[in-house]
Design a protein around this motif. Structure first.
Motif, PDB file in Angstrom:
ATOM      1  N   ILE A 327       0.833  -1.201   0.000  1.00 45.34           N
ATOM      2  CA  ILE A 327       0.000   0.000   0.000  1.00 45.34           C
ATOM      3  C   ILE A 327       0.870   1.253   0.000  1.00 45.34           C
ATOM      4  O   ILE A 327       0.640   2.191  -0.771  1.00 45.34           O
ATOM      5  CB  ILE A 327      -0.937  -0.004   1.222  1.00 45.34           C
ATOM      6  CG1 ILE A 327      -1.997  -1.102   1.063  1.00 45.34           C
ATOM      7  CG2 ILE A 327      -1.601   1.354   1.418  1.00 45.34           C
ATOM      8  CD1 ILE A 327      -2.823  -1.345   2.316  1.00 45.34           C
ATOM      9  N   VAL A 328       1.880   1.283   0.865  1.00 43.80           N
ATOM     10  CA  VAL A 328       2.781   2.440   0.935  1.00 43.80           C
ATOM     11  C   VAL A 328       3.455   2.661  -0.407  1.00 43.80           C
ATOM     12  O   VAL A 328       3.509   3.791  -0.924  1.00 43.80           O
ATOM     13  CB  VAL A 328       3.816   2.236   2.052  1.00 43.80           C
ATOM     14  CG1 VAL A 328       4.917   3.285   1.969  1.00 43.80           C
ATOM     15  CG2 VAL A 328       3.143   2.287   3.419  1.00 43.80           C
ATOM     16  N   ILE A 342       9.732  13.933  -4.696  1.00 42.47           N
ATOM     17  CA  ILE A 342      10.207  13.111  -3.595  1.00 42.47           C
ATOM     18  C   ILE A 342      11.504  13.728  -3.085  1.00 42.47           C
ATOM     19  O   ILE A 342      12.547  13.641  -3.738  1.00 42.47           O
ATOM     20  CB  ILE A 342      10.448  11.652  -4.034  1.00 42.47           C
ATOM     21  CG1 ILE A 342       9.225  11.106  -4.794  1.00 42.47           C
ATOM     22  CG2 ILE A 342      10.800  10.792  -2.833  1.00 42.47           C
ATOM     23  CD1 ILE A 342       7.958  11.061  -3.996  1.00 42.47           C
ATOM     24  N   LEU A 343      11.439  14.392  -1.927  1.00 41.19           N
ATOM     25  CA  LEU A 343      12.643  15.043  -1.403  1.00 41.19           C
ATOM     26  C   LEU A 343      13.652  14.036  -0.882  1.00 41.19           C
ATOM     27  O   LEU A 343      14.862  14.252  -0.968  1.00 41.19           O
ATOM     28  CB  LEU A 343      12.281  16.007  -0.267  1.00 41.19           C
ATOM     29  CG  LEU A 343      11.790  17.402  -0.625  1.00 41.19           C
ATOM     30  CD1 LEU A 343      11.802  18.280   0.623  1.00 41.19           C
ATOM     31  CD2 LEU A 343      12.630  18.032  -1.716  1.00 41.19           C
ATOM     32  N   CYS A 344      13.156  12.934  -0.307  1.00 42.17           N
ATOM     33  CA  CYS A 344      14.048  11.879   0.168  1.00 42.17           C
ATOM     34  C   CYS A 344      13.256  10.595   0.251  1.00 42.17           C
ATOM     35  O   CYS A 344      12.036  10.613   0.370  1.00 42.17           O
ATOM     36  CB  CYS A 344      14.656  12.230   1.524  1.00 42.17           C
ATOM     37  SG  CYS A 344      13.453  12.433   2.836  1.00 42.17           S
ATOM     38  N   GLY A 345      13.940   9.461   0.182  1.00 40.61           N
ATOM     39  CA  GLY A 345      13.261   8.174   0.211  1.00 40.61           C
ATOM     40  C   GLY A 345      12.569   7.907  -1.110  1.00 40.61           C
ATOM     41  O   GLY A 345      13.083   8.214  -2.174  1.00 40.61           O
ATOM     42  N   GLU A 347      11.722   4.978  -2.449  1.00 40.21           N
ATOM     43  CA  GLU A 347      11.974   3.674  -3.058  1.00 40.21           C
ATOM     44  C   GLU A 347      12.219   2.655  -1.961  1.00 40.21           C
ATOM     45  O   GLU A 347      12.951   2.923  -1.004  1.00 40.21           O
ATOM     46  CB  GLU A 347      13.211   3.716  -3.972  1.00 40.21           C
ATOM     47  CG  GLU A 347      13.077   4.627  -5.195  1.00 40.21           C
ATOM     48  CD  GLU A 347      12.171   4.050  -6.269  1.00 40.21           C
ATOM     49  OE1 GLU A 347      11.852   2.838  -6.185  1.00 40.21           O
ATOM     50  OE2 GLU A 347      11.803   4.810  -7.182  1.00 40.21           O
ATOM     51  N   ALA A 348      11.622   1.470  -2.105  1.00 40.73           N
ATOM     52  CA  ALA A 348      11.872   0.397  -1.151  1.00 40.73           C
ATOM     53  C   ALA A 348      13.339  -0.008  -1.203  1.00 40.73           C
ATOM     54  O   ALA A 348      13.982   0.069  -2.258  1.00 40.73           O
ATOM     55  CB  ALA A 348      10.982  -0.802  -1.464  1.00 40.73           C
ATOM     56  N   LEU A 349      13.871  -0.418  -0.056  1.00 43.31           N
ATOM     57  CA  LEU A 349      15.266  -0.853  -0.010  1.00 43.31           C
ATOM     58  C   LEU A 349      15.389  -2.266  -0.566  1.00 43.31           C
ATOM     59  O   LEU A 349      14.503  -3.107  -0.399  1.00 43.31           O
ATOM     60  CB  LEU A 349      15.784  -0.805   1.425  1.00 43.31           C
ATOM     61  CG  LEU A 349      15.736   0.565   2.125  1.00 43.31           C
ATOM     62  CD1 LEU A 349      16.455   0.480   3.468  1.00 43.31           C
ATOM     63  CD2 LEU A 349      16.343   1.657   1.261  1.00 43.31           C
ATOM     64  N   ALA A 350      16.499  -2.528  -1.221  1.00 38.19           N
ATOM     65  CA  ALA A 350      16.739  -3.850  -1.802  1.00 38.19           C
ATOM     66  C   ALA A 350      17.012  -4.867  -0.705  1.00 38.19           C
ATOM     67  O   ALA A 350      17.434  -4.517   0.408  1.00 38.19           O
ATOM     68  CB  ALA A 350      17.917  -3.779  -2.765  1.00 38.19           C
ATOM     69  N   PHE A 355      11.457  -3.051   4.144  1.00 35.10           N
ATOM     70  CA  PHE A 355      12.081  -1.772   4.498  1.00 35.10           C
ATOM     71  C   PHE A 355      11.735  -0.685   3.495  1.00 35.10           C
ATOM     72  O   PHE A 355      11.979  -0.822   2.294  1.00 35.10           O
ATOM     73  CB  PHE A 355      13.598  -1.927   4.585  1.00 35.10           C
ATOM     74  CG  PHE A 355      14.049  -2.748   5.754  1.00 35.10           C
ATOM     75  CD1 PHE A 355      13.971  -2.236   7.047  1.00 35.10           C
ATOM     76  CD2 PHE A 355      14.519  -4.042   5.581  1.00 35.10           C
ATOM     77  CE1 PHE A 355      14.378  -2.991   8.134  1.00 35.10           C
ATOM     78  CE2 PHE A 355      14.921  -4.804   6.663  1.00 35.10           C
ATOM     79  CZ  PHE A 355      14.858  -4.278   7.945  1.00 35.10           C
ATOM     80  N   TYR A 356      11.166   0.389   4.019  1.00 35.56           N
ATOM     81  CA  TYR A 356      10.867   1.567   3.208  1.00 35.56           C
ATOM     82  C   TYR A 356      11.392   2.768   3.994  1.00 35.56           C
ATOM     83  O   TYR A 356      10.981   2.990   5.139  1.00 35.56           O
ATOM     84  CB  TYR A 356       9.361   1.707   2.962  1.00 35.56           C
ATOM     85  CG  TYR A 356       9.028   2.468   1.705  1.00 35.56           C
ATOM     86  CD1 TYR A 356       8.694   1.805   0.531  1.00 35.56           C
ATOM     87  CD2 TYR A 356       9.073   3.863   1.678  1.00 35.56           C
ATOM     88  CE1 TYR A 356       8.406   2.506  -0.640  1.00 35.56           C
ATOM     89  CE2 TYR A 356       8.787   4.566   0.516  1.00 35.56           C
ATOM     90  CZ  TYR A 356       8.452   3.871  -0.637  1.00 35.56           C
ATOM     91  OH  TYR A 356       8.176   4.563  -1.798  1.00 35.56           O
ATOM     92  N   PRO A 357      12.307   3.548   3.433  1.00 38.32           N
ATOM     93  CA  PRO A 357      12.919   4.636   4.200  1.00 38.32           C
ATOM     94  C   PRO A 357      11.937   5.773   4.449  1.00 38.32           C
ATOM     95  O   PRO A 357      10.953   5.931   3.711  1.00 38.32           O
ATOM     96  CB  PRO A 357      14.063   5.091   3.294  1.00 38.32           C
ATOM     97  CG  PRO A 357      13.581   4.777   1.911  1.00 38.32           C
ATOM     98  CD  PRO A 357      12.792   3.500   2.044  1.00 38.32           C
TER      99      PRO A 357
END
Length: 470
Positions: A327-328, A342-345, A347-350, A355-357
């Motif tokens: 959903i996020v 998107i100022l930061c984050g 993208e999901a982390l590999a 993990f989503y920053p």
């Protein structure tokens, strides 16, 4: 952590007669352990046990209940390390936050133990005395979510015990282990059947909502599930306390000190990785300070250490489950399609884990899914405004109304603005602060009834008026 978990029915450890199910660690996607899968028949047994125990427990004295609850708080403290580890393993939050959750559970238990049940004198004249008393309802069904598995179970159970009710708990299937262990601890200090726990999926929750042997349901979770509970509860006119979804808005006035408030805004937006009902989820910022504040928020976000909550130094854990992670991700991707920045984050982390920053999104406004829908995750949309009345109208446009806030150096002006917000709690220069002595609840589609304080405790009672002719 002990990997053996059982249902607790009538004070006894019981295996799930419908089998078992896996509990997943959101940081690794590995199986932590299995949890027992209760059958509807076992739910019936738990409710029968609670009703039998109620016949005696309802007549226990205030002193007996209070003393027992303080003993429970002592036992939670004695098992704090184990409980915190279970929280991290099944829920994902960093260890320091899990330890705070255990500490909060102890504090809430002790607060409820010391509450007094009031007797109101309505009339005391020469010929008549009228008193309003509060009596327990019977069996309380507690259905809890996965974001604060220990704390919310305590919020449900302790006022029920204080007022002489008995309890059947059903935790989220994503985070059942902590509640199973908590109820095991509670049963070391209470008579058999006073607090029971069954675990499973939606079938068990649905059966609880319709169960003729349950007098009240207290539920924390999504609005659609709350609506289903309300419909199912009509059979025996159950009492309900429903703390449902929120999409809390904050209005940041131009007179604030950005450096002084930025950390507070970040922490109340991303508390528990944004997975808190009362988190700040829509940030309306005056044009004069918009760029300054969003830049500062991005700096704070980028300084977070995202990782497994069991690792030293981790400040930011995973999203709790795969569905919420999806959903996020979908909401951020939709915002990108709407030309948000998107100022930061973003993208999901590999690698393994959900993990989503922490993600700050600008150049966005109402009408975008990320603003209009509750994200319940580590993403904050920041909306620019110039007219405060317009900001209030936009904040109130949501169908939900759990919390809201106004941030300003002018407290009187902030109070006037906050009073216009359509929400159960309006904070000034803060957000997402819940306290054991301050009633908390929502309006509109965020549910009804309140928790905490004397008002919250009395939701677990029936008022009986004694009309005495002298």
């Amino acid at each position: 952590m002990n990997n053996e978990f059982s249902l607790i029915i009538n004070g006894e450890k019981v295996a799930g007669s419908a089998g078992s199910f896996d509990v997943i660690n959101p940081a690794t996607e590995a199986v932590v352990t299995t949890a027992p899968l209760a059958s509807v028949e076992q739910l019936d047994n738990a409710v029968d046990s609670a009703n039998t125990a109620f016949k005696t427990w309802q007549h226990s004295s205030d002193e007996e209940r209070s003393t027992a609850m303080h003993r429970i708080a002592d036992r939670i403290e004695a098992n704090a390390d184990e409980l915190a580890e279970i929280i991290v393993m099944e829920q994902g939050k960093p260890m320091f936050l899990a330890q705070a959750e255990v500490g909060g559970a102890v504090a809430w238990t002790r607060y409820n133990a010391d509450l007094e049940i009031p007797v109101k004198i309505i009339e005391d004249s020469e010929h008549k005395r009228i008193e309003a008393h509060h009596k327990p309802l019977g069996v309380v069904g507690s259905i809890t979510p996965w974001n604060w598995p220990l704390m919310i179970a305590i919020w449900h159970i302790m006022p029920a015990l204080r007022t002489g009710n008995t309890v059947v708990c059903k935790p989220s299937e994503y985070t059942p282990l902590n509640t199973l262990r908590l109820v095991e601890i509670i049963n070391e200090e209470l008579p058999a059947g006073v607090v029971n726990v069954v675990t499973g999926h939606g079938e068990i929750g649905g059966a609880m909502s319709a169960h003729e042997g349950i007098s009240k349901i207290v539920f924390t979770g999504s609005t659609p599930t709350g609506q289903r509970i309300m419909s199912s509860a009509a059979g025996n006119l159950k009492r309900l306390t429903l703390e449902l979804g929120g999409n809390d808005a904050a209005i940041i006035m131009p007179d604030v000190n950005v450096d002084a408030i930025a950390e507070g805004i970040f922490q109340t937006s991303f508390l528990n990785m944004g997975q808190t009902c009362a988190c700040l989820k829509r940030l309306y910022v005056h044009d004069d300070i918009y760029d300054q504040l969003t830049t500062k928020l991005a700096e704070i976000a980028q300084a977070q250490v995202v990782g497994d909550g069991m690792l030293a130094g981790t400040t930011f854990g995973p999203v709790q489950n795969a569905n919420q992670f999806r959903i996020v991700s979908e909401l951020v991707e939709d915002a990108k399609q709407q030309r948000a920045i998107i100022l930061c984050g973003g993208e999901a982390l590999a690698g393994n884990g959900f993990f989503y920053p922490p993600t700050i999104v600008t150049n966005i406004s109402d009408g975008t899914r990320l603003v209009d829908e509750e994200q319940f995750g580590p993403v904050l949309p920041v909306i620019r405004f110039t007219d405060v009345e317009d900001a209030v109208a936009r904040a109130n446009s949501a169908s939900v109304g759990l919390g809201g806030s106004v941030w300003s150096a002018d407290i009187k002006q902030a109070q006037k603005i906050a009073s216009k917000l359509e929400c159960g709690t309006a904070w000034i220069n803060g957000h997402a602060e819940v306290l054991p002595h301050a009633p908390f609840g929502g309006c509109k589609m965020s549910g009804f009834g309140v928790e905490f304080g004397e008002e919250g405790m009395l939701e677990y009672t029936l008022m009986q008026v004694l009309n005495i002719n002298k």
